[in-house]
Design an enzyme around this catalytic site. Structure first.
Site, PDB file in Angstrom:
ATOM      1  N   ASN A   1       0.878  -1.168   0.000  1.00  0.00           N
ATOM      2  CA  ASN A   1       0.000   0.000   0.000  1.00  0.00           C
ATOM      3  C   ASN A   1       0.918   1.221   0.000  1.00  0.00           C
ATOM      4  O   ASN A   1       1.467   1.596   1.033  1.00  0.00           O
ATOM      5  CB  ASN A   1      -0.885  -0.053   1.248  1.00  0.00           C
ATOM      6  CG  ASN A   1      -1.847   1.124   1.320  1.00  0.00           C
ATOM      7  OD1 ASN A   1      -1.782   2.052   0.498  1.00  0.00           O
ATOM      8  ND2 ASN A   1      -2.733   1.093   2.292  1.00  0.00           N
TER       9      ASN A   1
ATOM     10  N   ARG B   1      -2.554  -2.138  -3.517  1.00  0.00           N
ATOM     11  CA  ARG B   1      -3.735  -1.308  -3.345  1.00  0.00           C
ATOM     12  C   ARG B   1      -3.602  -0.111  -4.281  1.00  0.00           C
ATOM     13  O   ARG B   1      -2.628   0.640  -4.201  1.00  0.00           O
ATOM     14  CB  ARG B   1      -3.824  -0.814  -1.905  1.00  0.00           C
ATOM     15  CG  ARG B   1      -5.006   0.102  -1.725  1.00  0.00           C
ATOM     16  CD  ARG B   1      -4.984   0.775  -0.379  1.00  0.00           C
ATOM     17  NE  ARG B   1      -6.172   1.598  -0.256  1.00  0.00           N
ATOM     18  CZ  ARG B   1      -6.218   2.703   0.462  1.00  0.00           C
ATOM     19  NH1 ARG B   1      -5.159   3.131   1.104  1.00  0.00           N
ATOM     20  NH2 ARG B   1      -7.336   3.382   0.527  1.00  0.00           N
TER      21      ARG B   1
ATOM     22  N   HIS C   1     -12.564   3.039  -0.301  1.00  0.00           N
ATOM     23  CA  HIS C   1     -12.579   2.037   0.777  1.00  0.00           C
ATOM     24  C   HIS C   1     -13.236   0.732   0.314  1.00  0.00           C
ATOM     25  O   HIS C   1     -13.752  -0.034   1.132  1.00  0.00           O
ATOM     26  CB  HIS C   1     -13.372   2.521   2.015  1.00  0.00           C
ATOM     27  CG  HIS C   1     -12.732   3.634   2.786  1.00  0.00           C
ATOM     28  ND1 HIS C   1     -13.477   4.631   3.380  1.00  0.00           N
ATOM     29  CD2 HIS C   1     -11.442   3.914   3.066  1.00  0.00           C
ATOM     30  CE1 HIS C   1     -12.672   5.476   3.991  1.00  0.00           C
ATOM     31  NE2 HIS C   1     -11.420   5.055   3.820  1.00  0.00           N
TER      32      HIS C   1
ATOM     33  N   ARG D   1     -11.399  15.906   7.006  1.00  0.00           N
ATOM     34  CA  ARG D   1     -12.216  16.267   5.832  1.00  0.00           C
ATOM     35  C   ARG D   1     -13.666  16.468   6.253  1.00  0.00           C
ATOM     36  O   ARG D   1     -14.148  15.781   7.146  1.00  0.00           O
ATOM     37  CB  ARG D   1     -12.150  15.163   4.769  1.00  0.00           C
ATOM     38  CG  ARG D   1     -10.761  14.955   4.211  1.00  0.00           C
ATOM     39  CD  ARG D   1     -10.726  13.746   3.284  1.00  0.00           C
ATOM     40  NE  ARG D   1      -9.708  12.799   3.677  1.00  0.00           N
ATOM     41  CZ  ARG D   1      -9.720  11.505   3.377  1.00  0.00           C
ATOM     42  NH1 ARG D   1     -10.717  10.991   2.688  1.00  0.00           N
ATOM     43  NH2 ARG D   1      -8.745  10.722   3.766  1.00  0.00           N
TER      44      ARG D   1
ATOM     45  N   GLU E   1      -8.102  -5.107   5.135  1.00  0.00           N
ATOM     46  CA  GLU E   1      -7.950  -4.768   3.719  1.00  0.00           C
ATOM     47  C   GLU E   1      -6.814  -5.561   3.070  1.00  0.00           C
ATOM     48  O   GLU E   1      -6.911  -5.949   1.902  1.00  0.00           O
ATOM     49  CB  GLU E   1      -7.724  -3.257   3.578  1.00  0.00           C
ATOM     50  CG  GLU E   1      -8.982  -2.470   3.923  1.00  0.00           C
ATOM     51  CD  GLU E   1      -8.756  -0.981   4.058  1.00  0.00           C
ATOM     52  OE1 GLU E   1      -8.492  -0.536   5.194  1.00  0.00           O
ATOM     53  OE2 GLU E   1      -8.846  -0.267   3.056  1.00  0.00           O
TER      54      GLU E   1
END
Ligand code: ADP
Length: 398
Positions: free
Chosen positions: A11, A94, A183, A244, A385
């Site tokens: 990743n 990823r 996601h 955010r 993940e």
């Protein structure tokens, strides 16, 4: 080292490279780690490598992702386990943005690299870093299959009424403006696991997944297919996150531009200084909870805003799904904050959800947190993940 279905999952972020060596069949992790502060002019990079719970951390030279990859190989060579390319089933990457081109994982070749490059305008921070990781891994493991797993792919089943923004055709066609969602590997993994926990086949469960980490998104999954998700063209839309804001009035950029705020300042503020940080000064949810417990008015309001926004999405997704069988909380905050879960579930009485304070507070990592007489169950389901990426890579190659 067994030669089962061992996958090196990578990743790559703009200044970091995370990795995990995982068996896609058993889920066993034989090593994991990260190199961070890659390419930072004023600081040495830092590498951490963990084998059997034993972590070693050191400062290293890593001017770019190729150098970081060499640091990773060196960590395996020094601290084990032996990383033999012949025993490696695949390297799984990823990749954040697959646009509407990638609905599933793909073996990386020149055409895929070109396509990921073509998507850089849609993910200017992430796709270039992901490509750097891919290039470094191809150089390090030239004979091993490299598989790209896209964060957006799981959401490619969204119907047009859910992914189309009501904006001019030219924007939609020329600038590829639509909802993509992110996601995806987490939503795929957790929704499938929740279906199993509910005693159903994935094809027969309608669930909502709340991935609540520093970034946060909700997904509505009907019979294994995602039908709506809260992140949109970018990972800024939807829920209130660490830094955010989630949903905003689209007039905000022009309003601020007329007040003299530059597009760069606007972008920075919405990516780095909004959300929990904008409301309370910190994006660390543990700190927010401490402030709430100390009676800090800003933090109390922030918790209310965050929980209210999540509950609104769950309500909307219950309507979108037509029938809701269960809800999952996952990622850092979803898995670890009873305060947040209770604040959300307290707003979902209409859906027949009743939080069980004892189960919500503690228990195994994976557990139901609603009462037995709750009409609708909510679960904590730890996400994974890396394992999802490894499984998808192996499923593609087998
Ligand atoms: P990322 O999106 O960076 O992968 P994570 O899924 O690791 O994020 O989630 C990070 C968030 O989880 C942080 O806001 C952190 O404060 C929060 N978190 C982690 N542990 C706890 C805890 N025990 N209680 C409350 N919040 C927690």
């Amino acid at each position: 080292m067994s030669a089962g279905a061992l996958v090196l999952v990578l990743n790559a972020g703009s200044s970091s490279l995370k990795y995990q060596l995982v068996d896609a069949d058993t889920g066993a992790v034989s090593a994991s780690g990260l190199v961070e502060r890659i390419g930072e002019p004023d600081a040495k990079a830092v590498a951490r490598h963990t084998v059997s719970g034993q972590a070693t951390t050191r400062e290293v030279d890593a001017a770019d992702h190729d150098a970081a990859m060499r640091v990773v190989l060196d960590a395996f060579a020094t601290h084990g386990p032996a990383l033999d390319a012949r025993a490696l089933y695949a390297v799984g990457h990823r990749v954040v943005h697959g646009g509407d081109r990638f609905r599933s994982p793909v073996v990386v070749d020149e055409a895929v690299i070109e396509a990921v490059e073509d998507l850089v305008p849609l993910a200017p921070l992430h796709n270039p870093a992901n490509l750097a990781g891919i290039r470094a891994a191809r150089a390090a493991f030239p004979t091993t299959a490299q598989v790209a797993v896209f964060d957006t792919a799981f959401h490619q089943t969204l119907p047009p009424h859910a992914f189309t923004y009501a904006v001019p055709r030219q924007w939609r066609e020329r600038h590829r403006v639509r909802r993509y969602g992110f996601h995806g590997t987490s939503h795929a993994y957790v929704s499938r696991r929740l279906a199993t926990l509910l005693g159903r086949e994935p094809g027969e469960a309608n669930v909502v997944v709340l991935h609540l980490g520093n970034g946060a998104s909700a997904a509505a999954v009907a019979g294994g297919a995602c039908i709506d998700t809260s992140m949109g063209l970018s990972p800024l839309e939807g829920l209130v996150m660490g830094t955010r804001p989630g949903d905003l009035d689209p007039a905000l950029p022009s309003h601020l531009a007329r007040q003299g705020v530059s597009i760069e300042d606007y972008d920075r503020a919405l990516n780095a200084d909004s959300g929990l940080r904008g409301l309370t000064g910190t994006n660390d949810f543990r700190e927010v909870v401490r402030l709430v417990e100390a009676g800090d008015a800003d933090a109390v309001l922030a918790l209310d805003i965050v929980a209210y926004r999540i509950a609104k999405y769950v309500g909307a997704y219950a309507v979108a799904l037509g029938r809701l069988d269960g809800l999952a909380f996952t990622a850092g905050i979803g898995e670890h904050s009873p305060t947040l879960r209770a604040a959300v579930l307290d707003r979902l009485g209409l859906l027949g959800m009743r939080v069980d304070p004892g189960r919500n507070e503690e228990g195994p990592a994976e557990r139901v947190v609603t009462t037995q007489d709750s009409a609708m169950p909510a679960w904590v389901v730890p996400t994974n993940e890396e394992l999802e990426i490894a499984r998808q890579a192996v499923a593609l190659l087998r």
